[in-house]
Design a protein around this motif. Structure first.
Motif, PDB file in Angstrom:
ATOM      1  N   MET A 188      45.678  -7.981 -40.387  1.00 37.29           N
ATOM      2  CA  MET A 188      45.958  -7.931 -38.959  1.00 37.29           C
ATOM      3  C   MET A 188      44.719  -8.019 -38.082  1.00 37.29           C
ATOM      4  O   MET A 188      44.748  -8.621 -37.007  1.00 37.29           O
ATOM      5  CB  MET A 188      46.720  -6.636 -38.639  1.00 37.29           C
ATOM      6  CG  MET A 188      48.103  -6.590 -39.242  1.00 37.29           C
ATOM      7  SD  MET A 188      49.046  -5.126 -38.741  1.00 37.29           S
ATOM      8  CE  MET A 188      48.147  -3.848 -39.620  1.00 37.29           C
ATOM      9  N   ASP A 209      43.594  -9.722 -33.912  1.00 37.24           N
ATOM     10  CA  ASP A 209      43.167  -8.895 -32.789  1.00 37.24           C
ATOM     11  C   ASP A 209      41.782  -9.328 -32.311  1.00 37.24           C
ATOM     12  O   ASP A 209      41.526  -9.445 -31.108  1.00 37.24           O
ATOM     13  CB  ASP A 209      43.154  -7.423 -33.232  1.00 37.24           C
ATOM     14  CG  ASP A 209      42.850  -6.475 -32.090  1.00 37.24           C
ATOM     15  OD1 ASP A 209      43.530  -6.549 -31.061  1.00 37.24           O
ATOM     16  OD2 ASP A 209      41.930  -5.654 -32.232  1.00 37.24           O
ATOM     17  N   ARG A 229      58.638 -10.586 -36.514  1.00 33.71           N
ATOM     18  CA  ARG A 229      57.195 -10.589 -36.242  1.00 33.71           C
ATOM     19  C   ARG A 229      56.502 -11.780 -36.905  1.00 33.71           C
ATOM     20  O   ARG A 229      55.625 -12.414 -36.331  1.00 33.71           O
ATOM     21  CB  ARG A 229      56.533  -9.288 -36.736  1.00 33.71           C
ATOM     22  CG  ARG A 229      57.329  -8.011 -36.548  1.00 33.71           C
ATOM     23  CD  ARG A 229      57.658  -7.700 -35.119  1.00 33.71           C
ATOM     24  NE  ARG A 229      58.265  -6.373 -35.012  1.00 33.71           N
ATOM     25  CZ  ARG A 229      59.101  -6.011 -34.066  1.00 33.71           C
ATOM     26  NH1 ARG A 229      59.444  -6.871 -33.120  1.00 33.71           N
ATOM     27  NH2 ARG A 229      59.611  -4.795 -34.035  1.00 33.71           N
ATOM     28  N   ARG A 230      56.881 -12.042 -38.150  1.00 28.81           N
ATOM     29  CA  ARG A 230      56.186 -13.075 -38.927  1.00 28.81           C
ATOM     30  C   ARG A 230      56.246 -14.458 -38.275  1.00 28.81           C
ATOM     31  O   ARG A 230      55.199 -15.108 -38.117  1.00 28.81           O
ATOM     32  CB  ARG A 230      56.757 -13.099 -40.351  1.00 28.81           C
ATOM     33  CG  ARG A 230      56.150 -14.172 -41.250  1.00 28.81           C
ATOM     34  CD  ARG A 230      56.776 -14.146 -42.640  1.00 28.81           C
ATOM     35  NE  ARG A 230      56.449 -15.354 -43.369  1.00 28.81           N
ATOM     36  CZ  ARG A 230      55.367 -15.520 -44.112  1.00 28.81           C
ATOM     37  NH1 ARG A 230      54.502 -14.537 -44.202  1.00 28.81           N
ATOM     38  NH2 ARG A 230      55.157 -16.644 -44.748  1.00 28.81           N
ATOM     39  N   LEU A 278      54.043 -14.542 -35.168  1.00 33.62           N
ATOM     40  CA  LEU A 278      52.628 -14.534 -35.530  1.00 33.62           C
ATOM     41  C   LEU A 278      52.173 -15.904 -36.016  1.00 33.62           C
ATOM     42  O   LEU A 278      51.134 -16.415 -35.589  1.00 33.62           O
ATOM     43  CB  LEU A 278      52.368 -13.485 -36.614  1.00 33.62           C
ATOM     44  CG  LEU A 278      50.931 -13.513 -37.117  1.00 33.62           C
ATOM     45  CD1 LEU A 278      50.113 -12.405 -36.475  1.00 33.62           C
ATOM     46  CD2 LEU A 278      50.848 -13.417 -38.624  1.00 33.62           C
ATOM     47  N   THR A 304      51.144  -8.582 -33.995  1.00 32.06           N
ATOM     48  CA  THR A 304      50.278  -7.681 -34.745  1.00 32.06           C
ATOM     49  C   THR A 304      50.545  -6.227 -34.377  1.00 32.06           C
ATOM     50  O   THR A 304      50.742  -5.369 -35.252  1.00 32.06           O
ATOM     51  CB  THR A 304      48.801  -8.029 -34.488  1.00 32.06           C
ATOM     52  OG1 THR A 304      48.535  -9.347 -34.963  1.00 32.06           O
ATOM     53  CG2 THR A 304      47.876  -7.065 -35.214  1.00 32.06           C
ATOM     54  N   THR A 327      53.886  -5.027 -35.549  1.00 34.71           N
ATOM     55  CA  THR A 327      53.873  -4.789 -36.988  1.00 34.71           C
ATOM     56  C   THR A 327      53.256  -3.435 -37.311  1.00 34.71           C
ATOM     57  O   THR A 327      53.743  -2.708 -38.189  1.00 34.71           O
ATOM     58  CB  THR A 327      53.105  -5.908 -37.713  1.00 34.71           C
ATOM     59  OG1 THR A 327      53.763  -7.159 -37.483  1.00 34.71           O
ATOM     60  CG2 THR A 327      53.029  -5.650 -39.212  1.00 34.71           C
ATOM     61  N   VAL A 328      52.187  -3.078 -36.613  1.00 36.32           N
ATOM     62  CA  VAL A 328      51.588  -1.753 -36.815  1.00 36.32           C
ATOM     63  C   VAL A 328      52.628  -0.677 -36.520  1.00 36.32           C
ATOM     64  O   VAL A 328      52.774   0.305 -37.267  1.00 36.32           O
ATOM     65  CB  VAL A 328      50.352  -1.557 -35.914  1.00 36.32           C
ATOM     66  CG1 VAL A 328      49.787  -0.148 -36.090  1.00 36.32           C
ATOM     67  CG2 VAL A 328      49.281  -2.582 -36.239  1.00 36.32           C
ATOM     68  N   PHE A 335      41.809  -1.237 -33.389  1.00 38.79           N
ATOM     69  CA  PHE A 335      42.254  -2.373 -32.588  1.00 38.79           C
ATOM     70  C   PHE A 335      41.926  -2.156 -31.116  1.00 38.79           C
ATOM     71  O   PHE A 335      41.535  -3.092 -30.408  1.00 38.79           O
ATOM     72  CB  PHE A 335      43.750  -2.594 -32.767  1.00 38.79           C
ATOM     73  CG  PHE A 335      44.128  -3.212 -34.083  1.00 38.79           C
ATOM     74  CD1 PHE A 335      43.170  -3.497 -35.038  1.00 38.79           C
ATOM     75  CD2 PHE A 335      45.445  -3.508 -34.380  1.00 38.79           C
ATOM     76  CE1 PHE A 335      43.507  -4.059 -36.257  1.00 38.79           C
ATOM     77  CE2 PHE A 335      45.801  -4.084 -35.585  1.00 38.79           C
ATOM     78  CZ  PHE A 335      44.830  -4.356 -36.539  1.00 38.79           C
ATOM     79  N   ALA A 388      47.661 -14.642 -44.217  1.00 38.67           N
ATOM     80  CA  ALA A 388      48.862 -14.099 -43.574  1.00 38.67           C
ATOM     81  C   ALA A 388      50.114 -14.826 -44.048  1.00 38.67           C
ATOM     82  O   ALA A 388      51.171 -14.215 -44.244  1.00 38.67           O
ATOM     83  CB  ALA A 388      48.737 -14.193 -42.059  1.00 38.67           C
ATOM     84  N   TRP A 409      51.789 -11.653 -45.490  1.00 39.00           N
ATOM     85  CA  TRP A 409      52.348 -10.905 -44.354  1.00 39.00           C
ATOM     86  C   TRP A 409      53.878 -10.941 -44.438  1.00 39.00           C
ATOM     87  O   TRP A 409      54.501 -11.965 -44.186  1.00 39.00           O
ATOM     88  CB  TRP A 409      51.892 -11.541 -43.041  1.00 39.00           C
ATOM     89  CG  TRP A 409      52.142 -10.709 -41.808  1.00 39.00           C
ATOM     90  CD1 TRP A 409      53.325 -10.174 -41.398  1.00 39.00           C
ATOM     91  CD2 TRP A 409      51.170 -10.326 -40.820  1.00 39.00           C
ATOM     92  NE1 TRP A 409      53.167  -9.488 -40.227  1.00 39.00           N
ATOM     93  CE2 TRP A 409      51.857  -9.570 -39.847  1.00 39.00           C
ATOM     94  CE3 TRP A 409      49.816 -10.565 -40.664  1.00 39.00           C
ATOM     95  CZ2 TRP A 409      51.215  -9.050 -38.725  1.00 39.00           C
ATOM     96  CZ3 TRP A 409      49.176 -10.049 -39.560  1.00 39.00           C
ATOM     97  CH2 TRP A 409      49.850  -9.296 -38.598  1.00 39.00           C
TER      98      TRP A 409
END
Length: 377
Positions: free
Chosen positions: A3, A7, A62-63, A66, A107, A110-111, A128, A170, A174
């Motif tokens: 991740m 960022d 999310r994937r 991203l 990102t 996902t966190v 981050f 990723a 990911w």
């Protein structure tokens, strides 16, 4: 490790080409003001784009958000390196910001999905948050070094290469982390907008990030013009504040375990207040120097990490199923507060002194502490 690169890239691309703005108009057959406009456009699209990609990540995952964001960022960065047209440069810069916005919101969502109930979350959020604060400050240094050896177009080629390097692992590793059940948009918005915790913790993040923004905005005038620092001396002094943040991040999870989210945020705001008091004393009784301006910033840097390690979890805790939307609004509100309030303090107070930083850090910290007191009741 998967991740962090996204960022960093979103932050790095903000102003990495700042040192070579005067060289670019001739190649693009335009004016310096047009090139400078792309700096502001990037920040605007980065913030507002999340209002689109946040809800989208709640709907499709999310994937995919991203991956598409990273592809947009890489392709547009390569286009920026190759184009000779000012119009295409502006358009590609907007696309680059949109890609960065998508990757950033995916990102952070996902966190929230993976680490909301785990101690690692505090460390990741503080890391981050620190990156978002100091990477744009160090970006122009990297841009100047790249341009000096390979020309300004190489800056964007490097960004494209870094995006591809981040995307490849990723794609392999990911996984999709979006919760299976997602509430309707109207229900999610209503829950976010009426959440006291969301607003208080978002204000805490704004206080932390804005303090570094004001420091970044005033430091060159205070240290180079006022204290007579060389460019190298200024860079090293500036980097010491980032180093203080990195050291504090090492202990973020311990602080959260010991004090809890509200306790960490309150102590972070107290550190901002203490740093503001030290800056005010230095401004009143000392000449501009490392001791009067940079060392108090170390205290504020500790406060920034204490706050940013818990603000995301505190603001997003109740919105697991709509984390993308909540993350988007979290960053959008923070961006507006930092841009408007931070700039206002720099303009209204003397930007050649420590007073803008004293005013912003002190007033925002008091506001957040008052909000925490209300929240406890």
């Amino acid at each position: 490790m998967l991740m962090a690169p996204f960022d960093i890239l979103a932050s790095l691309a903000m102003d990495i080409y700042l040192p070579v703005i005067v060289q670019m108009p001739e190649s693009l057959q335009t004016t310096t003001s047009v090139v400078q406009l792309t700096l502001s456009l990037y920040m605007v699209v980065l913030g507002l784009g999340q209002m689109v990609f946040g809800p989208l990540s709640d709907r499709v995952g999310r994937r995919p958000v991203l991956i598409v964001g990273a592809l947009l960022f890489a392709a547009s960065s390569l286009g920026l390196a190759l184009t000779a047209s000012a119009i295409f440069f502006v358009i590609l810069r907007i696309v680059q910001a949109a890609g960065a916005s998508a990757a950033l919101v995916a990102t952070f969502a996902t966190v929230r999905d993976v680490y909301a109930e785990r101690p690692e979350g505090a460390v990741i959020y503080s890391l981050f948050g620190s990156m978002l604060a100091f990477v744009p400050a160090l970006g122009p240094i990297a841009g100047a070094l790249i341009a000096a050896h390979f020309g300004w177009r190489a800056i964007f080629a490097v960004l494209a290469g870094l995006a591809v390097a981040a995307l490849v692992p990723a794609l392999v590793r990911w996984p999709e982390t979006r919760p299976a059940e997602t509430p309707s948009s109207s229900t999610a918005w209503r829950a976010i907008l009426t959440s006291g915790a969301f607003w208080i913790y978002t204000l805490g993040f704004s206080a932390a990030m804005g303090s570094f923004f004001v420091f970044f905005s005033t430091a060159p005038r205070v240290l180079i013009d006022g204290a007579g620092f060389s460019q190298i001396g200024f860079s090293l002094s500036f980097a010491s504040a980032a180093f203080a943040m990195i050291i504090t991040t090492r202990f973020a999870s311990r602080f959260v375990t010991r004090w809890g989210q509200a306790g960490c945020l309150a102590r972070g705001m107290v550190m901002l207040l203490l740093g503001a008091v030290l800056l005010a004393l230095g401004q009143m009784f000392l000449t501009p120097s490392f001791a009067s301006f940079v060392m108090p910033m170390w205290v504020i840097a500790v406060g920034i990490v204490l706050a940013s390690s818990v603000t995301a979890n505190g603001a997003l805790a109740a919105f697991g199923a709509s984390a993308g939307m909540a993350v988007a609004f979290y960053f959008c509100v923070q961006s507006l507060i930092v841009a408007l309030a931070g700039t206002l303090f720099v303009i209204c107070l003397d930007g050649d002194t420590a007073w803008p930083l004293v005013g912003y850090a002190g007033s925002m910290a008091l506001l957040v502490l008052a909000g925490l007191a209300i929240l406890r009741r």
